[in-house]
Design a protein around this motif. Structure first.
Motif, PDB file in Angstrom:
ATOM      1  N   PRO A 267       1.225  -1.360  -0.046  1.00 22.50           N
ATOM      2  CA  PRO A 267       0.313   0.070   0.024  1.00 22.50           C
ATOM      3  C   PRO A 267       0.761   0.905   0.264  1.00 22.50           C
ATOM      4  N   ILE A 268       0.534   3.012  -0.619  1.00 24.37           N
ATOM      5  CA  ILE A 268       0.871   4.065  -1.116  1.00 24.37           C
ATOM      6  C   ILE A 268       1.661   4.648   0.756  1.00 24.37           C
ATOM      7  N   TYR A 269       0.787   3.898   1.758  1.00 19.72           N
ATOM      8  CA  TYR A 269       0.849   4.907   2.945  1.00 19.72           C
ATOM      9  C   TYR A 269       1.945   3.756   3.435  1.00 19.72           C
ATOM     10  N   ASN A 270       2.032   2.721   3.309  1.00 24.14           N
ATOM     11  CA  ASN A 270       3.243   1.635   4.121  1.00 24.14           C
ATOM     12  C   ASN A 270       3.947   2.062   3.903  1.00 24.14           C
ATOM     13  N   ARG A 271       4.446   2.529   3.330  1.00 23.05           N
ATOM     14  CA  ARG A 271       6.148   2.488   2.602  1.00 23.05           C
ATOM     15  C   ARG A 271       7.198   2.107   3.541  1.00 23.05           C
ATOM     16  N   ALA A 272       7.412   2.985   4.975  1.00 25.82           N
ATOM     17  CA  ALA A 272       8.281   2.078   6.049  1.00 25.82           C
ATOM     18  C   ALA A 272       8.041   1.097   5.811  1.00 25.82           C
ATOM     19  N   GLN A 273       7.093   0.181   6.397  1.00 27.31           N
ATOM     20  CA  GLN A 273       7.703  -1.389   6.693  1.00 27.31           C
ATOM     21  C   GLN A 273       7.019  -2.240   5.889  1.00 27.31           C
ATOM     22  N   ARG A 274       7.291  -1.449   4.424  1.00 31.37           N
ATOM     23  CA  ARG A 274       7.775  -2.667   3.244  1.00 31.37           C
ATOM     24  C   ARG A 274       8.816  -3.330   3.019  1.00 31.37           C
ATOM     25  N   LYS A 275      10.197  -2.358   4.177  1.00 31.11           N
ATOM     26  CA  LYS A 275      11.049  -2.631   4.372  1.00 31.11           C
ATOM     27  C   LYS A 275      10.832  -3.580   5.580  1.00 31.11           C
ATOM     28  N   SER A 276      12.241  -4.072   6.247  1.00 29.16           N
ATOM     29  CA  SER A 276      12.045  -4.434   7.705  1.00 29.16           C
ATOM     30  C   SER A 276      11.901  -3.059   8.838  1.00 29.16           C
ATOM     31  N   ILE A 277      10.912  -3.718   9.809  1.00 26.32           N
ATOM     32  CA  ILE A 277      10.867  -2.453  10.914  1.00 26.32           C
ATOM     33  C   ILE A 277      12.071  -2.976  11.361  1.00 26.32           C
ATOM     34  N   PHE A 278      12.547  -3.716  11.712  1.00 32.18           N
ATOM     35  CA  PHE A 278      13.824  -4.176  12.902  1.00 32.18           C
ATOM     36  C   PHE A 278      15.339  -4.071  12.814  1.00 32.18           C
ATOM     37  N   GLN A 279      15.383  -3.257  12.659  1.00 31.52           N
ATOM     38  CA  GLN A 279      16.969  -2.022  12.391  1.00 31.52           C
ATOM     39  C   GLN A 279      17.736  -2.740  13.360  1.00 31.52           C
ATOM     40  N   TYR A 280      17.750  -3.588  14.581  1.00 28.20           N
ATOM     41  CA  TYR A 280      18.737  -3.360  15.974  1.00 28.20           C
ATOM     42  C   TYR A 280      18.816  -4.448  15.501  1.00 28.20           C
ATOM     43  N   ALA A 281      19.934  -5.202  16.315  1.00 24.21           N
ATOM     44  CA  ALA A 281      20.226  -6.729  16.397  1.00 24.21           C
ATOM     45  C   ALA A 281      20.934  -7.633  17.776  1.00 24.21           C
ATOM     46  N   LEU A 282      20.725  -9.028  18.459  1.00 21.98           N
ATOM     47  CA  LEU A 282      21.196  -8.790  18.995  1.00 21.98           C
ATOM     48  C   LEU A 282      22.024 -10.169  18.363  1.00 21.98           C
ATOM     49  N   TYR A 283      23.816  -9.617  18.953  1.00 16.91           N
ATOM     50  CA  TYR A 283      24.341 -10.834  17.930  1.00 16.91           C
ATOM     51  C   TYR A 283      25.481 -11.267  19.646  1.00 16.91           C
ATOM     52  N   VAL A 284      26.217 -12.552  19.542  1.00 13.68           N
ATOM     53  CA  VAL A 284      26.801 -12.937  20.353  1.00 13.68           C
ATOM     54  C   VAL A 284      28.384 -12.790  19.542  1.00 13.68           C
ATOM     55  N   GLU A 285      29.430 -12.574  20.638  1.00 20.80           N
ATOM     56  CA  GLU A 285      30.183 -12.506  20.279  1.00 20.80           C
ATOM     57  C   GLU A 285      31.559 -13.520  21.659  1.00 20.80           C
ATOM     58  N   LYS A 286      33.037 -13.965  21.183  1.00 17.71           N
ATOM     59  CA  LYS A 286      33.583 -13.623  21.858  1.00 17.71           C
ATOM     60  C   LYS A 286      34.507 -12.925  22.485  1.00 17.71           C
ATOM     61  N   ASP A 287      34.774 -11.877  23.710  1.00 15.04           N
ATOM     62  CA  ASP A 287      35.742 -11.428  24.408  1.00 15.04           C
ATOM     63  C   ASP A 287      37.149 -11.904  24.170  1.00 15.04           C
ATOM     64  N   ALA A 288      37.872 -10.960  24.294  1.00 11.91           N
ATOM     65  CA  ALA A 288      39.735 -11.289  24.497  1.00 11.91           C
ATOM     66  C   ALA A 288      39.835 -12.435  25.803  1.00 11.91           C
ATOM     67  N   ASN A 289      38.728 -12.143  26.680  1.00 15.48           N
ATOM     68  CA  ASN A 289      38.994 -13.377  27.860  1.00 15.48           C
ATOM     69  C   ASN A 289      38.651 -14.780  27.918  1.00 15.48           C
ATOM     70  N   GLY A 290      38.190 -14.822  26.776  1.00 17.15           N
ATOM     71  CA  GLY A 290      36.840 -15.984  25.648  1.00 17.15           C
ATOM     72  C   GLY A 290      35.720 -16.196  26.531  1.00 17.15           C
ATOM     73  N   TYR A 291      34.555 -14.946  27.224  1.00 15.78           N
ATOM     74  CA  TYR A 291      33.257 -14.516  27.538  1.00 15.78           C
ATOM     75  C   TYR A 291      32.845 -15.000  26.103  1.00 15.78           C
TER      76      TYR A 291
END
Length: 453
Positions: A267-291
């Motif tokens: 729909p013409i007035y839903n332009r913003a929602q045609r793409k994903s509205i979830f612009q941020y995410a939760l990631y996991v990564e190992k730090d220098a000490n192995g945590y």
């Protein structure tokens, strides 16, 4: 409006059949608002095989009204309606033939549930009414009687409307309404809407969809659109001709339908929602000490995310909650900047990972526990929640960790039998947005139950 009907006849040669019974249910897209059921004296004998099939015999019809006596009621209940029937060409031809014998030209637009089922519920072994409703778990009483068959067609048509995610049937109905003339006032539109949970569709004067939204109170939300002063609200107020809606009962299904149908219909007035509205995410990564460190970052399709959020504030809020719940470290998760121990360690809610006092293996176990609870990879489950009325429930199907779709049911065996469940499910896209919607909803809300299989 739809006039969903079924007709039983005497049988016999083409265009010489007579009507023995008729049932018409006037359906507004949500519920039956009027009905007419009657035996009819066809003034000719019934073929013996028809008597065996329907149980209607000549003796039963002697005192029944003749067609001319009920013709006015049929015209009234079908006026301004689309006639819907299973094999509509047959029922519509029979009605037109009976009216032509009275010198009246009976004309109504029609929809055939056989053709719609073949398009929207593909792969069925048979599309005869009896076999089709059985495979979909739709109960039918008085088979081969007009009332029983027409009522089964109402339930089938409801399911077809749910499965029509591109809204072709709905748009054709609005276009038929437009031909009648005057545009309704905004106040009249608001007054016609329910105060329940569901999806709403805003149409322009051509019948095209210009906005799709969801709300826990459809009437209140539309009223906000019509009284709002934002640029989008003013455009909607200028262009709106009609508002239609679908109740969902469950807010989860409303969220999933909104996400899917915006992407399909654009729909013409839903332009913003045609793409994903979830612009941020939760990631996991190992730090220098192995945590294992949990981080909220701008969404990156190249990295594997745990879940996603509409804003960084929403992400940080969840991360604070997770950190406390699993006794993780605020410093490791980037929530507390310090060169020493984190605040949680000072109040003895952190086990000292920030100071390398807790073994990384023990700490990481708790992080992995959270990750496995958040994801439903390889899970097979049905999320059961509220339906559109007190007798109904909704179901969301996840198979091998993949979102398959949703359905509504009123009989437990429809979800206990996985094959019937797969037939009545409205198929939906499995994507990042749907996974996030389901994860977020289960995090924040209680559902009636979750059935694992």
């Amino acid at each position: 409006m739809y006039a969903i009907l079924d007709i039983e006849t005497t049988g016999g040669q083409f265009n010489e059949e007579g009507i023995t019974e008729i049932a018409i249910y006037k359906f507004d897209g949500h519920e039956v608002v009027d009905q007419f059921i009657s035996l009819v004296n066809p003034e000719k004998p019934i073929q013996p095989f028809v008597v065996k099939l329907t149980g209607i015999n000549n003796a039963m019809l002697r005192s029944a009204p003749k067609f001319y006596e009920i013709a006015k009621r049929i015209i009234e209940i079908t006026e301004n309606c689309i006639v819907v029937a299973h094999n509509a060409s047959f029922d519509y031809r029979i009605l037109r033939t009976e009216f032509s014998r009275l010198g009246y030209d009976f004309v109504r637009p029609t929809l055939c549930t056989v053709e719609l089922s073949q398009k929207l519920i593909p792969g069925q072994p048979s599309y005869s009414l009896g076999k089709l409703v059985r495979s979909l778990g739709i109960p039918v009483t008085d088979r081969h009687r007009a009332s029983g068959d027409a009522l089964a067609t109402v339930k089938l048509f409801k399911m077809i409307l749910d499965k029509d995610v591109s809204k072709e049937i709905l748009i054709s109905l609005i276009k038929a309404e437009i031909k009648k003339g005057l545009s309704p006032k905004l106040l009249d539109i608001v007054e016609s809407l329910p105060t329940r949970t569901g999806i709403y569709y805003i149409h322009n004067e051509k019948g095209d969809l210009i906005y799709i939204g969801k709300s826990k109170n459809i009437k209140k939300r539309i009223n906000q659109h019509f009284t709002g002063t934002s640029g989008k609200s003013k455009k909607i107020q200028r262009d709106v001709f009609a508002v239609t809606y679908e109740e969902t009962g469950s807010e989860l299904i409303a969220l999933l339908k909104e996400s899917e149908e915006i992407k399909i219909n654009k729909p013409i007035y839903n332009r913003a929602q045609r793409k994903s509205i979830f612009q941020y995410a939760l990631y996991v990564e190992k730090d220098a000490n192995g945590y294992l460190a949990l981080k909220v970052q701008k969404a990156d399709g190249r990295k594997k995310e745990i879940t996603s959020f509409t804003s960084i504030q929403e992400g940080k809020s969840l991360l604070h909650k997770i950190t406390a719940e699993y006794q993780l470290c605020q410093k490791i998760n980037g929530l507390y900047e310090t060169k020493n121990g984190c605040f949680q360690h000072k109040i003895k809610e952190c086990k000292g990972a920030c100071l390398n006092q807790e073994p990384s293996e023990a700490y990481n176990e708790r992080v992995e526990e959270f990750i496995s609870e958040m994801k439903f990879d390889n899970n097979n489950m049905v999320i059961i929640d509220r339906g559109r009325n007190v007798n109904e429930r909704s179901a969301v199907l996840i198979e091998n960790g993949i979102y398959k779709g949703y359905c509504f049911f009123d009989l437990n065996y429809q979800i206990n039998n996985i094959e019937i469940l797969k037939n009545i499910i409205i198929p939906m896209q499995n994507n990042r947005d749907t996974r996030t919607i389901i994860q977020g909803y289960l995090r924040r809300h209680k559902v009636i139950r979750i059935v694992k299989f």
